[in-house]
Design an enzyme around this catalytic site. Structure first.
Site, PDB file in Angstrom:
ATOM      1  N   LYS A  89      32.114   7.057-106.871  1.00  0.00           N
ATOM      2  CA  LYS A  89      33.381   6.622-106.344  1.00  0.00           C
ATOM      3  C   LYS A  89      32.731   5.724-104.946  1.00  0.00           C
ATOM      4  CE  LYS A  89      37.584   6.497-105.582  1.00  0.00           C
ATOM      5  NZ  LYS A  89      37.582   5.085-105.470  1.00  0.00           N
ATOM      6  N   GLN A 110      27.793   6.284 -98.761  1.00  0.00           N
ATOM      7  CA  GLN A 110      28.884   6.671 -99.710  1.00  0.00           C
ATOM      8  C   GLN A 110      28.650   8.148-100.089  1.00  0.00           C
ATOM      9  OE1 GLN A 110      31.649   3.999 -99.995  1.00  0.00           O
ATOM     10  NE2 GLN A 110      33.021   6.017 -99.910  1.00  0.00           N
ATOM     11  N   LYS A 113      28.992  10.474 -97.086  1.00  0.00           N
ATOM     12  CA  LYS A 113      30.526  10.667 -96.956  1.00  0.00           C
ATOM     13  C   LYS A 113      31.558  11.210 -97.970  1.00  0.00           C
ATOM     14  CE  LYS A 113      32.101   6.505 -95.966  1.00  0.00           C
ATOM     15  NZ  LYS A 113      32.965   5.092 -96.189  1.00  0.00           N
ATOM     16  N   LYS A 125      28.840   1.836-104.769  1.00  0.00           N
ATOM     17  CA  LYS A 125      29.309   0.927-103.943  1.00  0.00           C
ATOM     18  C   LYS A 125      29.060  -0.462-104.814  1.00  0.00           C
ATOM     19  CE  LYS A 125      31.657   0.040-100.168  1.00  0.00           C
ATOM     20  NZ  LYS A 125      32.291   0.966 -99.207  1.00  0.00           N
ATOM     21  N   ASP A 165      37.310  -2.676-100.330  1.00  0.00           N
ATOM     22  CA  ASP A 165      36.514  -2.698 -99.034  1.00  0.00           C
ATOM     23  C   ASP A 165      36.705  -4.215 -98.518  1.00  0.00           C
ATOM     24  OD1 ASP A 165      33.733  -0.797 -97.917  1.00  0.00           O
ATOM     25  OD2 ASP A 165      33.644  -3.029 -97.525  1.00  0.00           O
ATOM     26  N   SER A 382      41.743   8.172-101.659  1.00  0.00           N
ATOM     27  CA  SER A 382      41.282   7.706-103.061  1.00  0.00           C
ATOM     28  C   SER A 382      41.365   9.070-104.027  1.00  0.00           C
ATOM     29  CB  SER A 382      39.996   6.817-103.090  1.00  0.00           C
ATOM     30  OG  SER A 382      40.148   5.686-102.553  1.00  0.00           O
TER      31      SER A 382
HETATM   32  N1  GLU Z   1      35.389   1.304 -99.041  1.00  0.00           N
HETATM   33  C1  GLU Z   1      35.990   2.541 -98.518  1.00  0.00           C
HETATM   34  C2  GLU Z   1      34.756   3.388 -98.062  1.00  0.00           C
HETATM   35  O1  GLU Z   1      33.758   2.750 -97.435  1.00  0.00           O
HETATM   36  C3  GLU Z   1      36.885   3.406 -99.368  1.00  0.00           C
HETATM   37  C4  GLU Z   1      36.277   3.635-100.786  1.00  0.00           C
HETATM   38  C5  GLU Z   1      37.111   4.303-101.703  1.00  0.00           C
HETATM   39  O2  GLU Z   1      38.253   4.499-101.466  1.00  0.00           O
HETATM   40  O3  GLU Z   1      36.590   4.455-102.943  1.00  0.00           O
HETATM   41  O4  GLU Z   1      34.577   4.538 -97.982  1.00  0.00           O
END
Ligand code: GLU
Length: 450
Positions: A89, A110, A113, A125, A165, A382
């Site tokens: 994701k 990510q 996070k 990503k 993004d 999301s």
């Molecule tokens: N690009 C966003 C981030 O840096 C969202 C990613 C998403 O919703 O999958 O977390």
């Protein structure tokens, strides 16, 4: 500490010239010394060695035809970093600066996070070195279709779920989803950040910015402070910056700056959000046109920025919200914020502060919310969109926003309590990294060497 050095040296050989990626890895590894000493299983299982190597990297040609009939070629990426906690994701970035280093740093961040949200999502990503600026709607559509002509075979609602993004919003997600559906002949919840007309979630658009402000309010509350009445510096003027400013204003704070790649805007009485939305969401224009509506505001072009940093961080304010891009806040900027009495920094962007800047914040005891904690509201929402799609339901804005607040509160307390557990109370960098790491590492151990 030698393993940090050894890991970076190995990466420099196996993945040369990826400065942003090494920076992201170093910041995480710096935080892990204590937990690696406490729990030898992580070293025995080569967890670090496995975590710094993506599970899969896809790089591909994206050919398309521009409005003049010229064939253009861009480079597309999807880095599927870690799936220990759930399907890959993470967003897609379309920006001329995109390269393997940028996508890998974003993918690596990510993973931690997403783990920190407590939700069942792995980390990935992607993107392309495509510059959407000045491109017509038809060109954007053809680019998105060509990008998906390759990517469609790698993604799916339980495999890999991309989102937006920088440079990728609802319009681009629409074109990519349309092409995906055409190719696979299924109406899957394979993207998030979709239009609410066909499977998107209310509150997703606002979530990263709102979440970043909620995170700041929790940091402040622990210091017996509140947002109301505070003056705030915000950088950027994209989706994250706009909804950071919106939530700040709703909660009684005032955002006095924003920026784009050409310059910084300073409006002492507060940024007029209606004008900003008009320029950035509807006209896709430049910040200079803000002055036509508000001639009393001040515009500083990039050419007039200080040599050692960014004009936006040189104004006096109580709070700072870096919401533009990586490494936009330097050591000199951090020193300026400290000198001006800034209390807290909450990062809406990914890795916006350099390592030297972070060191200044921590040394001076600012409340500092690193991006992987403070901006996790976007990806968390999301996941709420995925949950709604899977159950064929849609929740109200209020329901999503309440869940978002709870998730942000949990992220904050998890990072804060983990920092205290490891003897560094207040160090949310350490707390966020260890808490994220522990969840992913334990899942990896349970799933064996794969
Ligand atoms: N690009 C966003 C981030 O840096 C969202 C990613 C998403 O919703 O999958 O977390």
């Amino acid at each position: 500490m030698t393993y940090i050095h050894d890991t970076i040296v190995k990466l420099q050989h196996s993945s040369p010239a990826q400065a942003e990626f090494y920076q992201a890895v170093e910041e995480v590894l710096d935080s892990l010394t204590a937990i690696l000493e406490h729990a030898p299983k992580y070293r025995q299982q080569a967890i670090i060695e496995r975590m710094v190597e993506p599970e899969r990297q896809i790089m591909f040609r994206v050919p398309w035809v521009d409005d003049n009939g010229q064939v253009q070629v861009n480079k597309g990426y999807r880095v599927e970093f870690n799936s220990a906690l759930g399907p890959y994701k993470g967003g897609l970035r379309f920006h001329p600066s995109v390269n393997a280093s940028i996508i890998k740093f974003l993918g690596f961040e990510q993973v931690f996070k997403n783990a920190l949200t407590g939700l069942p999502i792995g980390g990935a990503k992607g993107g392309a070195n495509f510059d959407p600026k000045g491109r017509s709607d038809g060109e954007i559509m053809r680019f998105c279709q060509s990008y998906i002509n390759e990517l469609y075979r790698h993604i799916g609602p339980t495999t890999d779920v991309p989102a937006g993004d920088i440079g990728v919003g609802a319009r681009e997600i629409g074109y990519m989803f349309g092409q995906y559906k055409k190719l696979v002949n299924r109406f899957d919840g394979v993207f998030t950040g979709k239009s609410i007309l066909w499977g998107g979630s209310l509150g997703r658009k606002e979530a990263t910015g709102y979440g970043c402000v909620y995170f700041a309010s929790y940091m402040l509350a622990d210091r017996k402070q509140e947002l109301a009445g505070k003056t705030c510096l915000v950088s950027g003027s994209g989706n994250v910056a706009i909804y950071t400013i919106e939530k700040l204003h709703q909660l009684g704070a005032t955002a006095i700056t924003c920026s784009d790649s050409a310059g910084t805007l300073y409006h002492a009485e507060g940024i007029n959000l209606a004008t900003l939305k008009q320029i950035k969401e509807r006209e896709q224009g430049r910040l200079t046109s803000y002055l036509q509506h508000h001639p009393e505001a001040v515009y500083i072009p990039c050419s007039d920025y200080p040599a050692d940093g960014h004009a936006v961080w040189r104004y006096k304010a109580d709070l700072a919200f870096p919401c533009a891009t990586q490494n936009e806040l330097t050591q000199a900027d951090a020193e300026a914020l400290v000198a001006n009495g800034c209390l807290a920094v909450s990062e809406g962007a990914n890795m916006p502060s350099t390592q030297d800047a972070v060191a200044i914040f921590l040394r001076h005891g600012l409340a500092y919310g690193p991006g992987k904690a403070a901006n996790a509201g976007g990806v968390a929402t999301s996941q709420l969109e995925m949950a709604q799609n899977a159950s064929m339901l849609s929740w109200s804005f209020q329901e999503v926003d309440e869940k978002l607040q709870l998730i942000m509160r949990n992220i904050y307390t998890r990072a804060r309590d983990t920092a205290a557990e490891f003897g560094e109370p207040g160090n949310l960098v350490l707390g966020a990294n260890i808490a994220g790491f522990r969840r992913v590492a334990d899942a990896m151990i349970e799933q064996g060497i794969v």
